[in-house]
Structures are given as C-alpha cells and as structure tokens.
Design an enzyme around this catalytic site. Sequence first.
Site, short mmCIF file in Angstrom:
data_model
loop_
_atom_site.label_atom_id
_atom_site.label_comp_id
_atom_site.label_asym_id
_atom_site.label_seq_id
_atom_site.Cartn_x
_atom_site.Cartn_y
_atom_site.Cartn_z
N GLU A 52 98.28 106.37 83.75
CA GLU A 52 98.40 105.90 85.15
C GLU A 52 99.78 106.14 85.60
O GLU A 52 100.63 106.34 84.76
CB GLU A 52 98.10 104.37 85.36
CG GLU A 52 98.61 103.88 86.40
CD GLU A 52 98.34 102.23 86.69
OE1 GLU A 52 98.20 101.52 85.74
OE2 GLU A 52 98.17 101.71 88.06
N GLU A 386 89.80 97.22 88.25
CA GLU A 386 89.75 95.78 87.81
C GLU A 386 89.09 95.04 88.65
O GLU A 386 89.86 94.04 89.33
CB GLU A 386 91.25 95.42 87.22
CG GLU A 386 91.77 95.89 85.77
CD GLU A 386 92.91 95.11 85.18
OE1 GLU A 386 93.60 94.81 85.97
OE2 GLU A 386 92.98 95.31 83.86
O1 AHR Z 1 98.28 99.23 82.35
C1 AHR Z 1 98.77 98.48 83.36
C2 AHR Z 1 97.84 97.88 84.37
O2 AHR Z 1 97.23 96.76 83.71
C3 AHR Z 1 96.77 98.64 85.08
O3 AHR Z 1 97.23 99.29 86.22
C4 AHR Z 1 95.93 97.63 85.37
O4 AHR Z 1 94.35 97.98 85.34
C5 AHR Z 1 95.94 96.46 84.19
O5 AHR Z 1 96.04 95.12 85.13
#
Ligand code: AHR
Length: 675
Positions: A52, A386
């Site tokens: 990410e 999520e």
């Molecule tokens: O890993 C960091 C964040 O944690 C991610 O962006 C999210 O999917 C989760 O809440």
Amino acid sequence: MFKTHSAKNIGHVFISLLLTGTCFATVQTKIIINASQPGVKISPTMYGIFFEDINFGADGGLYAELVKNRGFEFPEEAVMGWSRLAAGGARGSLSIRVQEPLEQANPHYLRIEVRDPSKGFGVSNEGFRGMGLRKGQEYWFSVYARAEMETMTFKVELIAPDGRVIGEARFADVTKGWQKYQCLIVPTDTEARATLNLLGTCVGLLDVDMVSLFPADSAVSSTLMPEPVPGLRKDIVQMLADMKPGFLRFPGGCIVEGRDLGNRYQWKNTIGHINQRKTIIGRWNTEFAHRLTPDYYQSFGLGFYEYFKLSEDIGAEPMPIINCGMACQFNTAQLVPMDQLEPYVQDMLDLIEFANGPADSKWGKIRADMGHPEPFNMKMIGIGNEQWGPQYIERYKVFAGAIKAKYPDMQLIAATGSDATIFPNGHAEIEYLWEQWRQLKPEIVDEHFYRQPDWFLENVGWYDNYDRNSPKLFVGEYASQSVGVASPDNRNNLKCALYEAAFMTGLERNADLVRMTCYAPLFGHEDAWQWRPDLIWFDNLNVYGSANYYVQKLFSLNPGTNLLTTQVNDAPIFDENKKALSVSSTLDKKAGEVIIKAVNVTAEKLKANIELKGAKKVGPKGKAIILTAKNLTDENSLQEPKKIYPAEKSVSVNSPSFSYEFQPYSLTVLRLLVE
Ligand code: AHR
C-alpha cells in the site's frame, strides 16, 4: 508462571523447574509428525506481500524518482517541495502557469523569468526528505523545457546539505516549443539528504515541467516511460524478491477506498505515459494528527502497469483490490448509489481486460503499447478493501455478478471489514458478513488482525475450529501491535515477530482452509511514516528488514508442498492460554525433506523429542535456520540492520526419533531429508 497442558499439579511444578534451568527429571515435550501421510497441498500463494502507498511506500520509496512534485501538480500546492533560489544576488521571478502546457491532463508548469542571472536564478527541490545520492553512480536528470523568446541556458546542480555542489550539468540552446533535455550526472559524494537546483543562467523566460532525477539502475521498465527508463528502487525490489512471495496485493489497503470517493484509487489514471498520469493527494496525508504528512501525494509513477510488472518480475501472482463504490467507512463512508455503479463495474471489467486481454483488445492494446503484449495472467481480484454492512453486500453482488458473467474463472476475494476489535460493532458486523459469504460463496474471504502480541500467541489455534465448508481464507492484513493499533510507539521487536511466527504455525496447520496470508503494512520510510509497525524500513539510501520480515521470509522460503499433521504433547505453557512452543510441519516432496517450524517464546532452551512417524529413514544431513536475539525488545534498525537475522547450521539426524533443543526466543526451521 509456567503451566503444562495437563491439569496435574505435579507436571506443572516439573516443567517450571525445567524452564528455569533447574536439573530435575521432568515431562519431556514431544512433537509427533505424521511423516508418511502427506496431507493437503500447501497453496503456492500461502505467503505473499501486501503493498500500500502508506509511509512513503510509493513516491519517496519503492518508486525511484528523487524529485518531489516534478510536474508542479500537487493540487492547490503547485510549488510544494520547491523553493526560490537566487544565487549570488541573481534577480528574477517565478510563476506557475497553465497556458500552452506540455500536457492538457497535467497543465501546470513553472515559468522562471531571469532578469539578472548572476550565479543562477531559479528553484531548488527538496526531494522526499532529501534525495539519496551515491558517489560514482549514474543518475538521469531530465526536464521538459522551452524558451519563451530568446534561446535560454540553464544549469542543474546536486547539492549536499552543507551547500557543496556534488554534481552539475549545463544546458544551452533551449528553444521555443517543449522539448526534453536530459543527461547523466555522477555525484562526487554520497548524501542521504541532497537537493537539486535548477537555475536559469541567462536573461530570459524559461518554462520547465516534469523535472526528474532517477538512479540509472532502477529496476522495472516500460516503453512509455520517459527515456531512459526509470523505475523502482532496486535495493527495495530485491528485498521483495528475496521473499519469493506467492502473490502481490496492491494498491492497498484503505488507499483503494479513499477518504472520499473523489480520492479513491482509479487504476485508469495510473497507466500510460507518466506525463499524463494525474497526481492526487495521498489519503494518508492528514489521516493521523500525530503524524501529519502534508507533502504526501500520489504521482502514480508507480501505477497498475508497474504493479503487474513487479508481480511478474518477483514471481508473485498479481492481486489487485478494486473500489466497489464505497469510500473508506472509517472516514466519509460515501456510497455510490446503486443505480450509478455502472462506471465502477466497467472499470473493473476493463482492468481484467488490461491484465489478461489479447494485445488487440481495447485495454490489452494499452498494456501491449506499454511494453507487455503477453497477458499478465491475473487470476484473482478483491472487491473492496475493508468494507462492511448491507451496503457492501448489495454492491458486492453487482460486481461479482458482472465478473462471473464474463470471467467465470476469476477468483473473487470478499472482505470482512477490518479487525473486529477496531471497527464499530466489530464482531456483529463480521458475523453478519460471514452469514452472507456462506451463501454467496466468494472463492476467498479476507480477514484482518491488528492486535497486541499476546493475542497472536493466545490464538495460534484461531482457525482450528473454522467451518471447513466455508469459503477459503485470506489472512490479508495482520501485524502485532506492541502498544496499540497504529500507535506511533509501536515497535517491530522480537516479541512481536515471534508471536506472529507462532500464529503463523497455526495458519500453516490450517492450510486446507487458509490459502493466502500477508503482513501489513509493507513499508515504512524512517523519516516519513504515518503507521507503524511495518515489515521493511528504508531511508533515502538504505533498506533493512524488520525481525517480522525475517519471520515472513523464513515461512515463505520454506513452505513445503504438503501439510503434515503435527501433534505437540506436554509443551509448557505460560499463562492460561499461551504455549511455550508452537509447531507446524510440512513435506517438501520435490526436495524429499520434512520442514518443521517451531517457535519457542520462552527465555530458556526447550528440548523436545521429535518423532517422524512412518519415516523409514531420516537424515543424516539436515539444516536448522534459526532466528533469535537476546531480548524480546531487540529490533533491527538502520544502525543494526541484521541484529535479528537468520543463522543457518547443519544438523545431523540418524533416526526417525530424535531430540532437538530449541533456542530461547527463537523461530527454528528444521529441514531434514526423509524417506
Ligand atoms: O495497513 C494499514 C491499513 O490498515 C490499511 O490501509 C487498511 O486496510 C487497514 O485498516
């Protein structure tokens, strides 16, 4: 503190004496492995990577561009990262303009009006907390420039923090009309926080755009990128490749959803020529008041083509996660009305064509033009990150229906919101989603765990009692939080790493159900992170793996091909539900080896009798790879990047029944030849 599984007090006392090092006869821990009956196949995607763009993971991190805001396109902050520079009393003015731009899609550019050049008038770029430059290595500088009237000249300087010029290039004959000017520069010193000056050196008007500096040896290429081909930071890519990951999940994480829908991840804006990719604000820019990062934007130099290419380069299955018409439910929770979902669904279908379509299909042709005529052979896709609630289910149905109608073999990944402990009404929400998934039957369901280390140790058996008829599982984000979820005080210490390793033995023991797993987040920039802990840390020059990284790597490099049932008898426990020793084992059919992964979380050596039931012959050659350190609070750092690092030694075993002593605070991977 110590207890055995047995309720008998006598065992309790003896084990306690053993672990505190006192020489009394005691109950011996026994590990019984059914070596002659290989069980379910371990999924080749069992251990993978979650990427990410958080903590400067893309721009300023994996993406090797050294100039921040190269296109003067930071929304509402067109000159962020740049400052005015008048050397030796030079005079002039700066303005951001949009008239007759280099690209309509990215209209802003900088006009440098030089009235008295003296030693140069123009701008300085600060990089991503500076620029990491290495003495003697080549860097490609490039810029699109034009002169408004007269022919212009300019120079580029690389500047050390103490003001020394450590690299320089001069350009003459800049004429009317946008043109690219480029050259190689070789710094005379190594600096982690260098800056770049771009200065007009004669009177006149100089327009500049897409000012860029790349290490010449960056890793991934694409023909539509400016020549010479810039790409990804090689040292960081190597850390990923070294894990031999089964899959690469991208682009997140919450970044998929965006704080609002306008800020969501739109893959179509991240492909094609980089001059046309539109910069947007990074969703982590102001997420945490304790770690504001106002200069966090996404240039999308690292976009969907690069993600697919990176997956291919490191041998990982690509796993894109797409927005399903929902913004982050922790933020605005904006929803696309059900009757307006069509463009979102089409984006997703187009993505599949971009990845897998023939080179003469509409989107396959764009991939081919970017340098990859062959399909990327993507097999799975996540619908939402999520997400939770009935709004998710109704949207999921639309997306899933559209994919399955056109691509029946595509495997769908469905979400279960976030970690039950951190999102509103967590457990009830997750139960609701599971009811839906049991009916809708996505191929894979994604679960997340951001919990304190003890939880991981107490829940090594988390999946033991899951319904075997339910969809397969993807443990798609997890990390032990030493203080609290995303607390700025969280550490990547040995305790967190070992307790995760213990949990992972439980994931592996449930490999019939758990088909994919990955730690999150992946990257943290030492000077620019928002969220910790993170698997891999870097600064502008260096990269190192956390203890957690080496745990992931040891599992990933030693998956085996088939699960072996493993029973641990009389292992000590400390505290009510915590075992001192967690074990899983697999068979590697190709290598003819049994692989035993064992985690000893105590401060004492732990001797166990190991029985490879059904094996005719074991050894004699074998090896043990051990990850350990003195203290649970130990961690790796820029200064001591290998304080916690796997050590390999040979072991010799001559019988299917042997004893082995596990080191204190250790993860051990034992590989033994077996027949
Ligand atoms: O890993 C960091 C964040 O944690 C991610 O962006 C999210 O999917 C989760 O809440």
